[in-house]
Design an enzyme around this catalytic site. Sequence first.
Site, short mmCIF file in Angstrom:
data_model
loop_
_atom_site.label_atom_id
_atom_site.label_comp_id
_atom_site.label_asym_id
_atom_site.label_seq_id
_atom_site.Cartn_x
_atom_site.Cartn_y
_atom_site.Cartn_z
N LYS A 1 15.56 21.16 -11.73
CA LYS A 1 14.95 19.85 -11.94
C LYS A 1 15.89 18.79 -12.51
O LYS A 1 16.74 19.08 -13.35
CB LYS A 1 13.74 19.98 -12.90
N HIS B 1 0.84 -1.21 0.00
CA HIS B 1 0.00 0.00 0.00
C HIS B 1 0.87 1.26 0.00
O HIS B 1 0.44 2.31 0.47
CB HIS B 1 -0.92 0.05 1.22
N SER C 1 14.32 20.49 -16.93
CA SER C 1 13.11 21.26 -17.22
C SER C 1 13.51 22.45 -18.10
O SER C 1 14.65 22.90 -18.06
CB SER C 1 12.51 21.76 -15.92
N GLU D 1 9.15 7.25 -16.84
CA GLU D 1 7.76 7.58 -17.15
C GLU D 1 7.38 7.06 -18.53
O GLU D 1 6.26 6.59 -18.75
CB GLU D 1 7.57 9.10 -17.07
#
Lengths: 472, 472, 472, 472
Positions: free
Chosen positions: C288, C161, C282, C295
Amino acid sequence: MTKKKRAGIWQRRFSKPVNNDMLRFTASTEEDVCLIEYDIAASIAHVKMLRKQKIIPGRQARSLIRGLRQIRTEYLKGKFRLLPEHEDVHMNIEMRLQELIGSTGQYLHTARSRNDLVAADLRLYARAAIAKLIKKIIMIQKKLLESARKYKTVVMPGYTHLQNAQPVLWSFYVLSYVYRFQRDIECLQYALKRVNISPLGSCAFAGTTHAIDPDYTTRLLGFDRFADNGLDAVTDRDFLGEVSYICTQIMLHCSGFAEDMILYVTREFSLIELDESIATGSSIMPQKKNPDVFELIRVRAGNAIGNLTGLLSMFKGLPSAYNRDLQETKKVFFRQVENTFQCLDMSDMVIPYLRPQKNIWAEQENIICATGLADYLVQKGYAFRQAYDMIAQCVKESKGKVDKFIKKCVNMMKIKEEMIRSLIKPKNAVKAVKSKSGTGPKQTNQAMRRAERLVRKNQQFVRQIRTSSAAV
Amino acid sequence: MTKKKRAGIWQRRFSKPVNNDMLRFTASTEEDVCLIEYDIAASIAHVKMLRKQKIIPGRQARSLIRGLRQIRTEYLKGKFRLLPEHEDVHMNIEMRLQELIGSTGQYLHTARSRNDLVAADLRLYARAAIAKLIKKIIMIQKKLLESARKYKTVVMPGYTHLQNAQPVLWSFYVLSYVYRFQRDIECLQYALKRVNISPLGSCAFAGTTHAIDPDYTTRLLGFDRFADNGLDAVTDRDFLGEVSYICTQIMLHCSGFAEDMILYVTREFSLIELDESIATGSSIMPQKKNPDVFELIRVRAGNAIGNLTGLLSMFKGLPSAYNRDLQETKKVFFRQVENTFQCLDMSDMVIPYLRPQKNIWAEQENIICATGLADYLVQKGYAFRQAYDMIAQCVKESKGKVDKFIKKCVNMMKIKEEMIRSLIKPKNAVKAVKSKSGTGPKQTNQAMRRAERLVRKNQQFVRQIRTSSAAV
Amino acid sequence: MTKKKRAGIWQRRFSKPVNNDMLRFTASTEEDVCLIEYDIAASIAHVKMLRKQKIIPGRQARSLIRGLRQIRTEYLKGKFRLLPEHEDVHMNIEMRLQELIGSTGQYLHTARSRNDLVAADLRLYARAAIAKLIKKIIMIQKKLLESARKYKTVVMPGYTHLQNAQPVLWSFYVLSYVYRFQRDIECLQYALKRVNISPLGSCAFAGTTHAIDPDYTTRLLGFDRFADNGLDAVTDRDFLGEVSYICTQIMLHCSGFAEDMILYVTREFSLIELDESIATGSSIMPQKKNPDVFELIRVRAGNAIGNLTGLLSMFKGLPSAYNRDLQETKKVFFRQVENTFQCLDMSDMVIPYLRPQKNIWAEQENIICATGLADYLVQKGYAFRQAYDMIAQCVKESKGKVDKFIKKCVNMMKIKEEMIRSLIKPKNAVKAVKSKSGTGPKQTNQAMRRAERLVRKNQQFVRQIRTSSAAV
Amino acid sequence: MTKKKRAGIWQRRFSKPVNNDMLRFTASTEEDVCLIEYDIAASIAHVKMLRKQKIIPGRQARSLIRGLRQIRTEYLKGKFRLLPEHEDVHMNIEMRLQELIGSTGQYLHTARSRNDLVAADLRLYARAAIAKLIKKIIMIQKKLLESARKYKTVVMPGYTHLQNAQPVLWSFYVLSYVYRFQRDIECLQYALKRVNISPLGSCAFAGTTHAIDPDYTTRLLGFDRFADNGLDAVTDRDFLGEVSYICTQIMLHCSGFAEDMILYVTREFSLIELDESIATGSSIMPQKKNPDVFELIRVRAGNAIGNLTGLLSMFKGLPSAYNRDLQETKKVFFRQVENTFQCLDMSDMVIPYLRPQKNIWAEQENIICATGLADYLVQKGYAFRQAYDMIAQCVKESKGKVDKFIKKCVNMMKIKEEMIRSLIKPKNAVKAVKSKSGTGPKQTNQAMRRAERLVRKNQQFVRQIRTSSAAV
């Protein structure tokens, strides 16, 4: 392969008794329970029209209406059961009517067919479902707005690629979901235009030689207009697809919110405290406090995608007019709608339990504010890419240590340390945002008021949708 | 694991060279070709706004605009190529700009982010796609209406469950598809409301400290309004889902039509003659004449369902704000839109070749007209279910032989043989239909005129959608 | 609606020229490029069989084979292009053959059809794809095992979880993916049994009056056996579905791994350091460092689900024997396979960059070890649920503060503080695990050796799959 | 937001009462009914192992087993109900056990977790489902083979692109489905290898410090082997996906068969007479006899695709180890399996009713036999493409009229008219087929015997699958 004498209307057509298993397989009485009240309403409206047009005599019409109302009463009392041997809701009602009012019941099915009738029932169901969905979404929007007001000043990290990106207000974050859900409501409003059309009067698909007045039925049932082409009217299930699509969109929105919450309540993120009232435990690990309810909200979107896909696959390559394949679409559609109700209820239930953790994070210098610093340099005359490059260099050289970063910046940019320290405190960075849709406190306050107005408009809209079918 | 010095803007941020394979995997330059013109338009609008707001000096702004226009010219001449080492369309344009106008190019990315920019590009693309889809559907509607006019008097069997049900006019049949496609246009019109919103000015998601005027950019780009919440604005890809859903609906409509045609051109149905110009042969069976083009239209709906499902699965459970997963959604969306264009083009191409076979069928007594006969009995005073039962009995006893059926009817109903013979000729049965949405010739004529008006309205609507981005 | 004289074999069958647009829409030459080498191999095998069976004369057969080999050479040199006017790979090769060897080319299509030919081509393609997929997965398994060996002693939190659950070894974690991928290989091995069956010799579907020897062709092409029923053989595309399903399973495994990595590289989790060589930046936020590649691996599973769904929707409700709908299935299948290759390559590329952070976490007392403590109490004589309850109570009362928790435990359980402190150090907790499939260091070592043996077996298996079609 | 004291085991862990709505939303007791018997079996096996390993004392073990058997008895008598406040099947059984045998029940959950337990339950369920699916498919295969034997000599047109292609035997046609279903059985057999693995002993995922003997539990429950890695063992739901995929394949096969039947029973095709026992009527068109049951079989594949897609979407991007999302996968999986059972039962039920129409068609000259004629010409020395061209020309010039076609052929080929007439009679054309997998009567007879052997093997296989869990 047990066989059975055919019940009701089919016995005259066929020489052979029906196979009992086939009857069990093909009956739709289980799912048709959802349609009982709409079928009765549509039937009453139809009979009123037949009477007005003098297609059936007044006395018979009155008797039919009385009988139909009695079935409605029986249904509301839980005494009307659909029998599989009568196939579906329509034949069950016709059969019960004949029991109640005798052979006058044989007048009911004049100038109509199950094809236009089931389409009408489904549209009445879908109209009520849209109203219910909008109401549930409004509830969520209101709770989100409450949370936004309650934790107005809380600042938290905003993420892209799940990496710290820029600081934002909790209220700004929460508002983003109010707007997502607003799109769902808008979609439902437009879908209503395609749902709220009457097919009643198209009969099997080709129309009828009777002098019916379908516009009258349309008015009685609160539909916006009568369908233009009977063949299209009985074949069309696009509205099931469209509403199922919107349900999927709704549940995707819920799933995004749930994913955020699952992350935010981890020990590692610790942005939200998971309230014990909505947490569950482990059967073996005594220390666990689990966010099961959010995982179950997240996963519902998977179910929704499956239902939608199943529905669309059913439609693919179907020839014109009614095919029994359409029966199965009802089942999936009802499942999708119920699924969405539940998912919205769960989402609605959890929001008040969400407590963003007020921590000192927002007061401390943090590289997450680098973009604001770059903007400051731009205001001092640098080209943006130049400013970006300078800061990127400082980030690289300081390996992400904030004090080292500040020192590097001071050296490179010739700005006072206090100024830099002030600029890169999340609280200040948020305050500095001026743009209209940005996270600045003033802008966010205005956005909240705009959002409240939207919610009020939603409420006005939903009040006007006719959902009761008792009026007929 | 070959490595390479980082190109362009990343070199200052990272100490290590980039893995070349990663660059190849993650670049979106292949699909981004579709966005070049929109990215330039959005950039020009953005620069104009920055100038107006005095965020960048006038001279730099003019230079930027000149550079961007030059890139547009290069693109239109096929000379502007996207290089994978610059990741995507946005960085490619920024890099080319720096080549063209030197360090002034570093001003371009002020007060914006790739996050709001790509959202704007996609919305401009989707707006143009909607216009193109509507135009293609209008073409089909017009051809269908031509066919309806041309074969106005042809009567054919209508089917339910693929069994002979009731006779209909070819024009009535064809109109049912005009209305189906009309729904697609309506859906696209409403979708436009959700597409045509400007995210430009939301920056990464949190907004900016610069005094931007996003309403000005909104106007320049012909958007209806500016997005209310920056976090939502850069995360939102609902419009991709919605347009993809409508594309699926369109292709499902095409697939139904194709299925009908595949059936109607079989030797067994022989309702339509398959024109040799659109037929294909077999490599081994010399007698074959195959309707491949219809099978390929039918199957496209499968592709559409897959694309939609894929897209929605990608959205499921994504956390807030931009995640690189969204890149893949572009690819699937463009594929879906292109797929729909092709499917519509194919459908458009075949319609003029469809010749319904004028046969003597419509002049001969046929049990397909049994419903009209039942309605006649109702008009003579029978309850509908009584009338139905009598005819059902005759059908059963005559085992479907029409002459025997007529005889049985005469005996049972005490109606003259000529009358029955007249009632059950398909041509007459069609003529007898009086109801508004039915297949009666008069009603169908009126419906055709209504449909023509709808098409004209569609044309007016589509003319108003701004699709050119050159104007900026 | 431009028209064109029909090319090649169709001109004798049809009186009318073909519509050029239809040709363009229906040609499969774009995707058929993947099949060229397999079509040539199948054709050569077929000709050899025809010669052996004396169905065509030896001289003609030699000429055909020579011609086919020449086309192969042209293809390998990039000089053989498929022309849309010849519809597909099969007719293109037949036409090119007639150019090369004149009218002898007319013997090629004896006792076969495009229906059995394309099925054979697809099966040869699928066989090679399976081999390639297994090889790529083996590469990943080896890199995972390397990582397991390299960071053998690293202890990290295990999650359920997404909440801290129990401590585990990094190597134990990594092994779980070795086993997931092992299932993919096993599925591919079994799928091969259904792929590697020869349909060649079924002709259109009904067989042929020629005395062919399909077992001979089967042997020449390395198939396991000849298909039993011609109608099934040309209709069957189950193997496309099955392999596409396994591809989806593979990408789901990759997506799970990617999700873990995206979480583990966040600043909040900080379990893995994201290597700069595979990070991206970024355009606006200079600080960043984004895990885009993960992804993009994660999202591919969405694409895979879409392709699979699309494929299955295409199959739904298709009547027996060949329908042109099957053409579209090739396109989706090739896309799915290519998609999987890429996703595996990406996954393979990133593994060596993953460095679990060795931190002091494993040496410090942590409530994550509560289960081990409960097991200790059981060994001391408590019933498990009793032990669980006691610890749960201590967790509750200490509100998760570890020192307070220890104190509570000492009080309640009458165990020495040192013992408790020792038991709840993650490093010790991991060492205490004794069960066979558990995270204990000894067990994990043994599991690694078992896994290495599996990988060697995989390698042996894949070497035996015939992938070259040049041999024919 | 009503609240309620936590039931059972959670009360010690949490300070706050649980939200009652959350309990209702998150409980899986509704679907878990399917798992009761497997959960008891797994628990008994677990307790036996704990006793053998002396982890719990013998007296307690005996008491636990007695209690569990009593719950099984209650369940079989319909007296054991799952209460939502105990969340799921596992906690319900543990709670009931404590009611029955008092505090000894607290020993049950030693050295296990719900995570490995639910995985074991699901695997036992899936194993039984596989056996049931195979049995149902065998039933269908046997009925198909009966039909093939019964109508052995019936000749019917074979179709490609739904156009008349070549004549085939009904038995040959029917056999093609026996082989399709054989693939389903084969897939299920292989899936069993991945299903029949024991996760019991993996505990939460990390294993345990107790000296358990998981191989013993594995043997007691009839599993093939123990899972190698605990983290994989509790996370893995691939077998749900694989079985759901095979279910989809099964239903796609049924849908193809149903589509054929829907076509064959049309008035236009008239190849099969629709038996009245499995036909339904219309509510308005008295002449209708509809094949609803086939339409409902066809549409189920749509449902199956949806369930599969939903399931796979749920898996996408889930992080490692147990997440509550997995609960929803049970629901969809059970739905898919039940759906398949029903679809197979329906298919099984209808086969005996299918009567191919024996008509004179097979005795009359028909262009459908053109391929056989071409083969004849090849045997006379023509190249195939030459033969094809000649016949194509005759087809074109005769516009499909068979007598004209024969005349043209006689002229062009210099073959006697009788010979041509004989060659193009469907009955003869079928007889002339010699190839192994073709429709020739001899070949078809041999294929039938091979198919019968396969069915016997299937029966042997299925007998060996252990489905009863009572033995434990």
